[in-house]
Design an enzyme around this catalytic site. Structure first.
Site, PDB file in Angstrom:
ATOM      1  N   HIS A   1     -29.590  14.595 -46.300  1.00 49.73           N
ATOM      2  CA  HIS A   1     -29.951  16.020 -46.307  1.00 49.73           C
ATOM      3  C   HIS A   1     -29.229  16.758 -47.426  1.00 49.73           C
ATOM      4  CE1 HIS A   1     -31.846  16.623 -42.061  1.00 49.73           C
ATOM      5  NE2 HIS A   1     -32.148  15.443 -42.560  1.00 49.73           N
TER       6      HIS A   1
ATOM      7  N   GLY B   1     -29.081  18.705 -54.620  1.00 47.31           N
ATOM      8  CA  GLY B   1     -28.415  17.501 -55.112  1.00 47.31           C
ATOM      9  C   GLY B   1     -27.195  17.126 -54.290  1.00 47.31           C
TER      10      GLY B   1
ATOM     11  N   ARG C   1     -27.221  10.485 -42.345  1.00 48.40           N
ATOM     12  CA  ARG C   1     -28.236  11.545 -42.313  1.00 48.40           C
ATOM     13  C   ARG C   1     -27.744  12.794 -43.047  1.00 48.40           C
ATOM     14  NH1 ARG C   1     -30.115  15.349 -37.788  1.00 48.40           N
ATOM     15  NH2 ARG C   1     -32.107  16.083 -38.613  1.00 48.40           N
TER      16      ARG C   1
ATOM     17  N   ASN D   1     -31.246  21.565 -40.046  1.00 52.14           N
ATOM     18  CA  ASN D   1     -29.872  21.082 -40.211  1.00 52.14           C
ATOM     19  C   ASN D   1     -28.971  21.408 -39.031  1.00 52.14           C
ATOM     20  OD1 ASN D   1     -30.074  19.733 -42.622  1.00 52.14           O
ATOM     21  ND2 ASN D   1     -29.487  21.495 -43.877  1.00 52.14           N
TER      22      ASN D   1
ATOM     23  N   HIS E   1     -33.294   4.641 -40.869  1.00 50.83           N
ATOM     24  CA  HIS E   1     -33.583   4.829 -39.445  1.00 50.83           C
ATOM     25  C   HIS E   1     -33.389   3.545 -38.641  1.00 50.83           C
ATOM     26  CE1 HIS E   1     -36.092   8.783 -39.998  1.00 50.83           C
ATOM     27  NE2 HIS E   1     -34.797   8.951 -40.188  1.00 50.83           N
ATOM     28  N   THR E   2     -32.752   2.545 -39.210  1.00 51.53           N
ATOM     29  CA  THR E   2     -32.366   1.356 -38.451  1.00 51.53           C
ATOM     30  C   THR E   2     -31.152   1.641 -37.574  1.00 51.53           C
ATOM     31  OG1 THR E   2     -31.660  -0.962 -38.592  1.00 51.53           O
ATOM     32  CG2 THR E   2     -30.948   0.466 -40.376  1.00 51.53           C
TER      33      THR E   2
HETATM   34  C1  HEM Z   1     -39.890  11.179 -43.920  1.00 53.32           C
HETATM   35  C2  HEM Z   1     -38.573  11.193 -44.035  1.00 53.32           C
HETATM   36  C3  HEM Z   1     -37.648  11.497 -42.894  1.00 53.32           C
HETATM   37  C4  HEM Z   1     -37.870  12.243 -41.769  1.00 53.32           C
HETATM   38  C5  HEM Z   1     -39.125  13.006 -41.371  1.00 53.32           C
HETATM   39  C6  HEM Z   1     -36.670  12.163 -40.978  1.00 53.32           C
HETATM   40  C7  HEM Z   1     -36.502  12.797 -39.766  1.00 53.32           C
HETATM   41  C8  HEM Z   1     -35.460  12.562 -38.897  1.00 53.32           C
HETATM   42  C9  HEM Z   1     -35.339  13.144 -37.595  1.00 53.32           C
HETATM   43  C10 HEM Z   1     -36.315  14.132 -36.967  1.00 53.32           C
HETATM   44  C11 HEM Z   1     -34.212  12.647 -37.033  1.00 53.32           C
HETATM   45  C12 HEM Z   1     -33.666  12.977 -35.650  1.00 53.32           C
HETATM   46  C13 HEM Z   1     -32.687  14.121 -35.716  1.00 53.32           C
HETATM   47  C14 HEM Z   1     -32.224  14.527 -34.362  1.00 53.32           C
HETATM   48  O1  HEM Z   1     -33.027  14.541 -33.433  1.00 53.32           O
HETATM   49  O2  HEM Z   1     -31.028  14.860 -34.218  1.00 53.32           O
HETATM   50  C15 HEM Z   1     -33.618  11.752 -37.990  1.00 53.32           C
HETATM   51  C16 HEM Z   1     -32.463  11.051 -37.776  1.00 53.32           C
HETATM   52  C17 HEM Z   1     -31.858  10.270 -38.744  1.00 53.32           C
HETATM   53  N1  HEM Z   1     -32.250  10.141 -40.056  1.00 53.32           N
HETATM   54 FE1  HEM Z   1     -34.006  10.725 -40.832  1.00 53.32          FE
HETATM   55  N2  HEM Z   1     -35.759  11.378 -41.615  1.00 53.32           N
HETATM   56  C18 HEM Z   1     -36.304  10.953 -42.799  1.00 53.32           C
HETATM   57  C19 HEM Z   1     -35.695  10.173 -43.753  1.00 53.32           C
HETATM   58  C20 HEM Z   1     -34.409   9.695 -43.669  1.00 53.32           C
HETATM   59  C21 HEM Z   1     -33.711   9.012 -44.725  1.00 53.32           C
HETATM   60  C22 HEM Z   1     -34.274   8.723 -46.110  1.00 53.32           C
HETATM   61  C23 HEM Z   1     -32.477   8.694 -44.239  1.00 53.32           C
HETATM   62  C24 HEM Z   1     -31.332   7.999 -44.915  1.00 53.32           C
HETATM   63  C25 HEM Z   1     -31.410   7.092 -45.843  1.00 53.32           C
HETATM   64  C26 HEM Z   1     -32.422   9.154 -42.872  1.00 53.32           C
HETATM   65  C27 HEM Z   1     -31.373   8.957 -42.014  1.00 53.32           C
HETATM   66  C28 HEM Z   1     -31.366   9.312 -40.686  1.00 53.32           C
HETATM   67  C29 HEM Z   1     -30.365   8.862 -39.733  1.00 53.32           C
HETATM   68  C30 HEM Z   1     -29.229   7.898 -40.018  1.00 53.32           C
HETATM   69  C31 HEM Z   1     -30.665   9.468 -38.513  1.00 53.32           C
HETATM   70  C32 HEM Z   1     -29.891   9.348 -37.209  1.00 53.32           C
HETATM   71  C33 HEM Z   1     -28.881  10.458 -37.132  1.00 53.32           C
HETATM   72  C34 HEM Z   1     -27.943  10.317 -35.955  1.00 53.32           C
HETATM   73  O3  HEM Z   1     -28.029   9.372 -35.181  1.00 53.32           O
HETATM   74  O4  HEM Z   1     -27.041  11.179 -35.819  1.00 53.32           O
HETATM   75  N3  HEM Z   1     -33.604   9.783 -42.571  1.00 53.32           N
HETATM   76  N4  HEM Z   1     -34.393  11.725 -39.123  1.00 53.32           N
END
Ligand code: HEM
Ligand SMILES: *[C@@H]1O[C@H](CO)[C@@H](O)[C@H](O)[C@H]1NC(C)=O
Ligand SMILES: *[C@@H]1O[C@H](CO)[C@@H](O)[C@H](O)[C@H]1NC(C)=O
Ligand SMILES: CC(=O)N[C@H]1CO[C@H](CO)[C@@H](O)[C@@H]1O
Length: 334
Positions: free
Chosen positions: A69, A75, A65, A97, A197-198
């Site tokens: 970001h 970049g 994540r 962030n 998000h897997t």
């Molecule tokens: C529409 C696009 C996206 C949105 C709105 C989004 C939003 C979010 C949100 C709200 C969380 C939860 C954060 C928290 O509560 O701490 C999250 C977690 C996460 N996101 Fe996304 N995300 C997006 C795309 C992506 C992409 C493209 C990736 C990577 C290729 C990604 C990787 C992750 C990962 C790995 C987590 C888990 C983080 C953790 O467990 O510490 N996300 N995302």
């Protein structure tokens, strides 16, 4: 005559652009960038990252994540790693962030510390973050891919750049598509990236409105599988008192990098509204279906798009520097 000009101009323009413009900056990256200057780079990265993941299994998701970001804002240049000073708010400060896990930053710091002992002032924090992400995706079961190296660390980290360059789970599919397309990613590449998000988790505040306050006609988002919604309501019942309450992004196989995320979406088991939207929108649905059926197709595409993401707007030459410390630029910014 007009038809000749319109059909001839684009290829001619393309030709001139290819010949006259300097090569794209990412073509300055090479796979063996540190072969001579830091031959132990790969070994040190492998060991420090594996050790961190072993002791703290949430690391992989945290780093993935952070990497996403960082790449979206200025970049892939480690700009998100710069800590704030009393006079300067950096990319780490805005609420989008603020909840990036400390373990993600710690992973980069550990690798940087080990690399500085072995080959001081050679390896950039941006390269460390890109390679740590690659190693961690593989460690939790995802595909292997190559990361070209030689990124420089950015000189700019400003809080104001975050909000316009990141996404929110409440955004509709059209807005999410426009965001990625305007940055040079196709709709399929976008659906592929969303497969990140897997793994990992989200705090209840990111999706609680889908459970309790969705609309005037339905308190719960009808796109949610009803049993799943009941489970989430229980899980998040105290989240206003305890804001750390959270749920796995992939309820079925939370710690494993696989294609179950896409299978979940087809069953109403997408945690964030932005996830669930991928299965509903006609432009994204075919790719969700493809990846839900065929993990090889997902892995092949994910490997390719992660390599592409890792070169997004990278800094080379004088546009950047190799930071001494990942949390501050070499010339302190005020
Ligand atoms: C529409 C696009 C996206 C949105 C709105 C989004 C939003 C979010 C949100 C709200 C969380 C939860 C954060 C928290 O509560 O701490 C999250 C977690 C996460 N996101 Fe996304 N995300 C997006 C795309 C992506 C992409 C493209 C990736 C990577 C290729 C990604 C990787 C992750 C990962 C790995 C987590 C888990 C983080 C953790 O467990 O510490 N996300 N995302
Ligand atoms: C929420 O708080 C109540 C009362 O303190 C407690 O009984 C319940 O187990 C808590 N639920 C969760 C999911 O932590
Ligand atoms: C799954 O995708 C891979 C890679 O695109 C392809 O080679 C393979 O034929 C697909 N398998 C099935 C069963 O469709
Ligand atoms: C913002 C908002 O409307 N919150 C409400 C959501 O629903 C709960 C209980 O159903 C209310 O207590 C909140 O005020």
């Amino acid at each position: 005559m007009t038809s000749t000009t319109t059909t001839l101009l684009p290829p001619l323009l393309l030709f001139l652009l290819t010949v006259l413009l300097p090569p794209l900056s990412h073509s300055q990256l090479t796979y063996d960038y540190y072969a001579k200057t830091c031959p132990k780079f790969d070994d040190i990265m492998r060991d420090t990252v594996a050790q961190k993941q072993n002791t703290t299994p949430t690391t992989a998701a945290a780093v993935l994540r952070l990497f996403f970001h960082d790449c979206m804002v200025e970049g892939c240049d480690a700009s998100t790693l710069v800590a704030a000073s009393p006079l300067h708010r950096t990319e780490r400060d805005p609420s989008l962030n603020l909840d990036l896990p400390g373990d993600a930053f710690d992973t980069v710091v550990r690798a940087k510390t080990a690399l500085e002992l072995e080959c001081p002032d050679i390896v950039s924090c941006a390269d460390i973050l890109a390679v740590a992400t690659r190693n961690l995706v593989a460690l939790v079961g995802g595909p292997a891919y190559r990361v070209p190296l030689g990124r420089k660390d950015g000189l700019v980290s400003d809080a104001s750049r975050v909000e316009p360059n990141l996404l929110k789970p409440t955004m509709p599919a059209s807005q999410i598509i426009a965001f990625f397309v305007s940055r040079g990613f196709t709709v399929q590449e976008m659906v592929t990236l969303m497969g990140g998000h897997t793994i990992g988790f989200s705090h209840c505040r990111e999706f609680s409105y889908r459970l309790y306050n969705f609309s005037r006609t339905s308190p719960t988002d009808p796109a949610l599988n009803p049993k799943y919604a009941e489970g989430l309501k229980k899980l998040c019942e105290n989240y206003t008192k305890d804001p750390t309450m959270s749920a796995f992004n992939d309820v079925m196989t939370p710690g494993k990098f696989d294609n179950v995320y896409y299978q979940n979406l087809e069953k109403g088991l997408g945690l964030l509204a932005s996830d669930q939207a991928m299965a509903a929108d006609q432009r994204t649905k075919p790719f969700v279906e493809l990846y839900a059926r065929n993990e090889t197709a997902f892995f092949t595409a994910f490997a390719r798009v992660m390599e592409k993401l890792s070169t997004y707007k990278i800094k080379t030459g004088k546009d950047g520097e190799v930071r001494h410390r990942c949390d501050q630029t070499n010339t302190v910014n005020i």
